[in-house]
Design a protein around this motif. Structure first.
Motif, PDB file in Angstrom:
ATOM      1  N   THR A  66       0.863  -1.178   0.000  1.00  0.00           N
ATOM      2  CA  THR A  66       0.000   0.000   0.000  1.00  0.00           C
ATOM      3  C   THR A  66       0.901   1.230   0.000  1.00  0.00           C
ATOM      4  O   THR A  66       1.603   1.492   0.974  1.00  0.00           O
ATOM      5  CB  THR A  66      -0.937   0.014   1.229  1.00  0.00           C
ATOM      6  OG1 THR A  66      -1.708  -1.175   1.235  1.00  0.00           O
ATOM      7  CG2 THR A  66      -1.863   1.212   1.194  1.00  0.00           C
ATOM      8  N   HIS A  68       2.206   5.077   0.047  1.00  0.00           N
ATOM      9  CA  HIS A  68       1.911   6.316   0.767  1.00  0.00           C
ATOM     10  C   HIS A  68       2.932   7.369   0.370  1.00  0.00           C
ATOM     11  O   HIS A  68       4.078   7.047   0.057  1.00  0.00           O
ATOM     12  CB  HIS A  68       2.039   6.110   2.281  1.00  0.00           C
ATOM     13  CG  HIS A  68       1.043   5.181   2.865  1.00  0.00           C
ATOM     14  ND1 HIS A  68      -0.036   5.619   3.587  1.00  0.00           N
ATOM     15  CD2 HIS A  68       0.966   3.831   2.854  1.00  0.00           C
ATOM     16  CE1 HIS A  68      -0.735   4.562   4.000  1.00  0.00           C
ATOM     17  NE2 HIS A  68      -0.144   3.479   3.562  1.00  0.00           N
ATOM     18  N   THR A  70       3.999  11.278   2.108  1.00  0.00           N
ATOM     19  CA  THR A  70       3.711  12.233   3.165  1.00  0.00           C
ATOM     20  C   THR A  70       4.730  13.361   3.101  1.00  0.00           C
ATOM     21  O   THR A  70       5.904  13.123   2.838  1.00  0.00           O
ATOM     22  CB  THR A  70       3.768  11.548   4.547  1.00  0.00           C
ATOM     23  OG1 THR A  70       2.856  10.454   4.556  1.00  0.00           O
ATOM     24  CG2 THR A  70       3.380  12.491   5.655  1.00  0.00           C
ATOM     25  N   HIS A  81      -0.808  13.981   3.443  1.00  0.00           N
ATOM     26  CA  HIS A  81      -0.621  12.535   3.369  1.00  0.00           C
ATOM     27  C   HIS A  81      -1.502  11.982   2.259  1.00  0.00           C
ATOM     28  O   HIS A  81      -2.700  12.272   2.217  1.00  0.00           O
ATOM     29  CB  HIS A  81      -0.986  11.879   4.704  1.00  0.00           C
ATOM     30  CG  HIS A  81      -0.914  10.393   4.674  1.00  0.00           C
ATOM     31  ND1 HIS A  81      -1.949   9.603   5.068  1.00  0.00           N
ATOM     32  CD2 HIS A  81       0.070   9.546   4.284  1.00  0.00           C
ATOM     33  CE1 HIS A  81      -1.616   8.325   4.922  1.00  0.00           C
ATOM     34  NE2 HIS A  81      -0.392   8.270   4.446  1.00  0.00           N
ATOM     35  N   GLU A  82      -0.890  11.226   1.344  1.00  0.00           N
ATOM     36  CA  GLU A  82      -1.627  10.549   0.277  1.00  0.00           C
ATOM     37  C   GLU A  82      -1.469   9.052   0.461  1.00  0.00           C
ATOM     38  O   GLU A  82      -0.357   8.568   0.651  1.00  0.00           O
ATOM     39  CB  GLU A  82      -1.083  10.948  -1.103  1.00  0.00           C
ATOM     40  CG  GLU A  82      -1.318  12.380  -1.468  1.00  0.00           C
ATOM     41  CD  GLU A  82      -0.871  12.711  -2.888  1.00  0.00           C
ATOM     42  OE1 GLU A  82      -0.461  11.798  -3.631  1.00  0.00           O
ATOM     43  OE2 GLU A  82      -0.944  13.894  -3.243  1.00  0.00           O
ATOM     44  N   GLU A  83      -2.586   8.343   0.361  1.00  0.00           N
ATOM     45  CA  GLU A  83      -2.587   6.891   0.562  1.00  0.00           C
ATOM     46  C   GLU A  83      -3.414   6.224  -0.530  1.00  0.00           C
ATOM     47  O   GLU A  83      -4.568   6.602  -0.746  1.00  0.00           O
ATOM     48  CB  GLU A  83      -3.206   6.593   1.929  1.00  0.00           C
ATOM     49  CG  GLU A  83      -3.477   5.160   2.205  1.00  0.00           C
ATOM     50  CD  GLU A  83      -4.235   4.945   3.510  1.00  0.00           C
ATOM     51  OE1 GLU A  83      -4.441   3.767   3.851  1.00  0.00           O
ATOM     52  OE2 GLU A  83      -4.629   5.925   4.177  1.00  0.00           O
ATOM     53  N   LYS A 111      -6.940   7.358  -4.404  1.00  0.00           N
ATOM     54  CA  LYS A 111      -6.116   7.792  -3.287  1.00  0.00           C
ATOM     55  C   LYS A 111      -6.965   8.613  -2.325  1.00  0.00           C
ATOM     56  O   LYS A 111      -7.839   9.366  -2.743  1.00  0.00           O
ATOM     57  CB  LYS A 111      -4.986   8.710  -3.757  1.00  0.00           C
ATOM     58  CG  LYS A 111      -3.895   8.062  -4.526  1.00  0.00           C
ATOM     59  CD  LYS A 111      -2.830   9.102  -4.871  1.00  0.00           C
ATOM     60  CE  LYS A 111      -1.707   8.498  -5.673  1.00  0.00           C
ATOM     61  NZ  LYS A 111      -0.671   9.506  -5.968  1.00  0.00           N
TER      62      LYS A 111
END
Length: 148
Positions: A66, A68, A70, A81-83, A111
């Motif tokens: 996963t 991410h 930041t 923060h992008e996830e 996202k």
């Protein structure tokens, strides 16, 4: 309207800054930034740091890939923060808007973006003819869309 202008301005700024971002060794990152990152994401792996203007960007993974991203300022405050998330984690309001306004397109990626207290969702939509990146509010409002 203010949210859209702020979002567009932030996106353009990040795009411009990203052009000048450079990879750095973890020892070059201030300890306050590293410590806050480790507190927030103790299970992070495959960690890569970049100097992004005056801020620090960290790309990492949690779990089985996963992704991410930041951003931190020099004082160690998280700026953004992008996830990556599965489409099943999109809010129902976003799914409803996609099904009504983009019914000929399928979700190719999504996202969750957190900036301060604001949460938005970037969704890549496509079919055989067209591709779009669309940013939605958590209530399903289309904030920005760009043909990809």
């Amino acid at each position: 309207m203010k949210t859209q202008i702020t979002l567009i301005s932030t996106a353009l700024t990040l795009i411009c800054i990203a052009t000048f971002a450079q990879d750095i060794h973890p020892s070059e990152v201030p300890s306050i930034v590293v410590n806050n990152f480790k507190k927030e994401f103790p299970r992070a792996s495959d960690i890569e740091w970049e100097l992004d203007g005056n801020n620090y960007k960290v790309d990492f993974e949690i779990g089985w890939g996963t992704d991410h991203e930041t951003w931190y300022d020099t004082a160690g405050n998280m700026l953004k923060h992008e996830e990556e998330i599965p489409k099943s984690n999109l809010p129902n309001e976003v799914i409803f808007k996609i099904n009504s306004d983009f019914k000929d397109l399928r979700i190719d990626g999504s996202k969750k973006i957190t900036q301060g207290t604001e949460v938005t969702y970037q969704v890549e939509l496509e079919n055989l003819i067209e591709e779009w990146k669309v940013i939605f509010s958590s209530t399903g409002e289309v904030l920005h869309k760009i043909e990809d």
